[in-house]
Scaffold this active site. Structure first.
Site, short mmCIF file in Angstrom:
data_model
loop_
_atom_site.label_atom_id
_atom_site.label_comp_id
_atom_site.label_asym_id
_atom_site.label_seq_id
_atom_site.Cartn_x
_atom_site.Cartn_y
_atom_site.Cartn_z
N SER A 147 9.71 7.37 3.64
CA SER A 147 9.43 6.70 4.91
C SER A 147 10.63 5.85 5.26
O SER A 147 11.43 5.50 4.39
CB SER A 147 8.19 5.81 4.79
OG SER A 147 8.07 4.95 5.92
N TYR A 177 2.67 -0.33 0.58
CA TYR A 177 3.20 0.93 1.13
C TYR A 177 4.72 0.94 1.09
O TYR A 177 5.33 1.93 0.66
CB TYR A 177 2.69 1.11 2.56
CG TYR A 177 3.13 2.39 3.21
CD1 TYR A 177 2.59 3.61 2.82
CD2 TYR A 177 4.08 2.39 4.23
CE1 TYR A 177 2.98 4.79 3.42
CE2 TYR A 177 4.49 3.58 4.84
CZ TYR A 177 3.92 4.77 4.43
OH TYR A 177 4.33 5.94 5.02
#
Length: 250
Positions: free
Chosen positions: A138, A151
């Site tokens: 990401s 995350y």
């Protein structure tokens, strides 16, 4: 037909980016094992994909389940050419708000799932003279975002592990790369919008993070995965391919 006769596994393949990748890989000639915690949803995508695609129900947080998945694919198809470690999710909260059990569950999927997939796939790829692994990282592996501490940490680990494995297995002719999406119009965000009384405002805020002022589409990320899986990316290993609508350029 950039993946003609290739055998591929896509984890988290029943929805979002994983579904898009499964469909595009099948269209480009691959036989795709669509692996997901929901076997029924994976089966529906397999029917949609065609070209011999099939479903596997798997919990990537469990080592024995991932080992079974790899063995099942090799026994059925005779080889494994491409592994896409895509399964993952996010939870809100800074470190003081994040429950320890929630942290451990997220890490078990987002990073342990990648570790297990590679651990059992690499020997199979080595046996046939090479392969390609694509991990879903990401942009938060590069830049922080608020209220997503767990995350961010997990995706930073995915990026670092990708680089390490690329160097460890370059002599095996196994390319290991990662894809770094920006904010994607995925089921995760659609569900979040559906639960929020300020859905339209929230969507505008998320869109504004990208220089292109819109959310990305799963297919736009899947096309990057297709490139990394194909021989067109033969000189790429240890790379983190960013597809983020200009978010990290600002």
């Amino acid at each position: 037909m950039r993946l003609s006769n290739k055998i591929c596994i896509v984890t988290g393949g029943a929805s979002g980016i994983g579904r898009a990748a499964s469909l595009i890989f099948a269209r480009e000639g691959a036989t795709v094992a669509i692996a997901d915690k929901s076997g029924a949803a994976a089966g529906r995508v397999a029917e949609e994909a065609g070209n011999g695609a099939f479903a596997i129900e798997v919990d990537v947080s469990k080592s024995f389940d991932v080992e079974r998945m790899i063995k099942q694919v090799v026994e059925r198809c005779g080889r494994l050419d491409v592994l896409v470690n895509n399964a993952g999710y996010g939870i809100p909260g800074d470190v003081t708000q994040t429950d320890e059990d929630d942290w451990n569950r997220l890490m078990a999927v987002n990073i342990n799932g990648v570790f297990f997939g590679c651990k059992y796939a690499i020997p199979e790829m080595r046996a046939i003279g090479g392969g390609s692994i694509i991990n879903t990282a990401s942009i938060v592996a590069t830049v922080g975002i608020r209220d997503r501490a767990a995350y961010c940490a997990s995706k930073g680990a995915v990026a670092a592990l990708t680089r390490a494995m690329a160097l460890d297995h370059v002599a095996d002719k196994i390319r290991v790369n990662a894809i770094a999406p920006g904010t994607i119009d995925s089921p995760y965000f659609q569900e979040m919008f559906a639960k929020s009384p300020r859905a339209a405002e929230m969507r505008r805020e998320l869109e504004a993070r990208q220089a292109m002022n819109r959310l990305g589409q799963p297919e736009e990320i899947a096309n990057g995965m297709l490139f990394l899986a194909s021989d067109e990316a033969s000189f790429m290993t240890g790379a983190i391919l960013t597809i983020d609508g200009g978010m990290t350029a600002q």
